[in-house]
Design a protein around this motif. Structure first.
Motif, PDB file in Angstrom:
ATOM      1  N   LEU A  70      -3.883   8.024  -5.590  1.00  0.00           N
ATOM      2  CA  LEU A  70      -5.222   7.434  -5.594  1.00  0.00           C
ATOM      3  C   LEU A  70      -6.272   8.494  -5.926  1.00  0.00           C
ATOM      4  N   PHE A  71      -6.122   9.676  -5.349  1.00  0.00           N
ATOM      5  CA  PHE A  71      -7.035  10.770  -5.640  1.00  0.00           C
ATOM      6  C   PHE A  71      -7.024  11.111  -7.128  1.00  0.00           C
ATOM      7  N   TRP A  72      -5.842  11.272  -7.707  1.00  0.00           N
ATOM      8  CA  TRP A  72      -5.746  11.618  -9.130  1.00  0.00           C
ATOM      9  C   TRP A  72      -6.297  10.507 -10.018  1.00  0.00           C
ATOM     10  N   THR A  73      -6.073   9.272  -9.645  1.00  0.00           N
ATOM     11  CA  THR A  73      -6.611   8.149 -10.413  1.00  0.00           C
ATOM     12  C   THR A  73      -8.126   8.161 -10.389  1.00  0.00           C
ATOM     13  N   MET A  74      -8.701   8.382  -9.211  1.00  0.00           N
ATOM     14  CA  MET A  74     -10.158   8.429  -9.101  1.00  0.00           C
ATOM     15  C   MET A  74     -10.733   9.624  -9.862  1.00  0.00           C
ATOM     16  N   MET A  91       0.819  -1.185   0.000  1.00  0.00           N
ATOM     17  CA  MET A  91       0.000   0.000   0.000  1.00  0.00           C
ATOM     18  C   MET A  91       0.867   1.254   0.000  1.00  0.00           C
ATOM     19  N   ASP A  92       2.097   1.154   0.465  1.00  0.00           N
ATOM     20  CA  ASP A  92       2.989   2.306   0.484  1.00  0.00           C
ATOM     21  C   ASP A  92       3.450   2.687  -0.915  1.00  0.00           C
ATOM     22  N   ASP A  93       3.297   1.771  -1.881  1.00  0.00           N
ATOM     23  CA  ASP A  93       3.740   2.057  -3.242  1.00  0.00           C
ATOM     24  C   ASP A  93       2.770   2.974  -3.988  1.00  0.00           C
ATOM     25  N   TYR A  94       1.583   3.125  -3.474  1.00  0.00           N
ATOM     26  CA  TYR A  94       0.555   3.933  -4.141  1.00  0.00           C
ATOM     27  C   TYR A  94       0.015   4.954  -3.151  1.00  0.00           C
TER      28      TYR A  94
END
Length: 131
Positions: free
Chosen positions: A9-13, A1-4
């Motif tokens: 995650l915000f930008w991906t969503m 989880m530290d890799d992302y």
């Protein structure tokens, strides 16, 4: 989880939801192209090819060129559907919903007075209303 990280995650969503919104707009435009009765067959084919082969540019150009017409056509369709619905309600409700039994009897008496109904027809209709 530290890799992302959370910002990634915000930008991906954000990009995912923007892509979904763009798909909704594309489908809305394609349905508007096919529902427009004023546009010729070649015009529909041209807009469809532009929107499918160059999707981002095609959608942007269509919204700029025909966006106001989309709103007017959608409003007209909504009014037409509402009118058809109201006609259906009036037709389904029948004459009883529009007035009371006394109003119906007065209308029947008026028809009898004008000679449109015979005494026998008047009595049958009167019995039907009073039943």
């Amino acid at each position: 989880m530290d890799d992302y990280p959370l910002l990634e995650l915000f930008w991906t969503m954000l990009w995912f939801f923007l892509w979904i919104m763009w798909l909704f707009l594309l489908f809305k435009i394609i349905s508007d192209i096919f529902r427009d009765h004023e546009l010729s067959g070649w015009g529909k084919a041209g807009w469809l090819i532009l929107c499918l082969l160059l999707p981002f540019i095609g959608v942007l150009v269509y919204v700029i060129a025909r966006g106001t017409g989309m709103t007017q056509r959608e409003t007209a369709r909504a009014r037409e559907a509402e009118g058809a619905f109201q006609d259906y309600i009036r037709k389904s409700a029948g004459p009883q919903a529009g007035g009371s039994g006394a109003d119906e009897l007065a209308r029947l008496a008026d028809l009898k007075g004008k000679g449109a109904l015979t005494e026998e027809e008047f009595q049958k209709a009167k019995a039907k209303i009073l039943a």
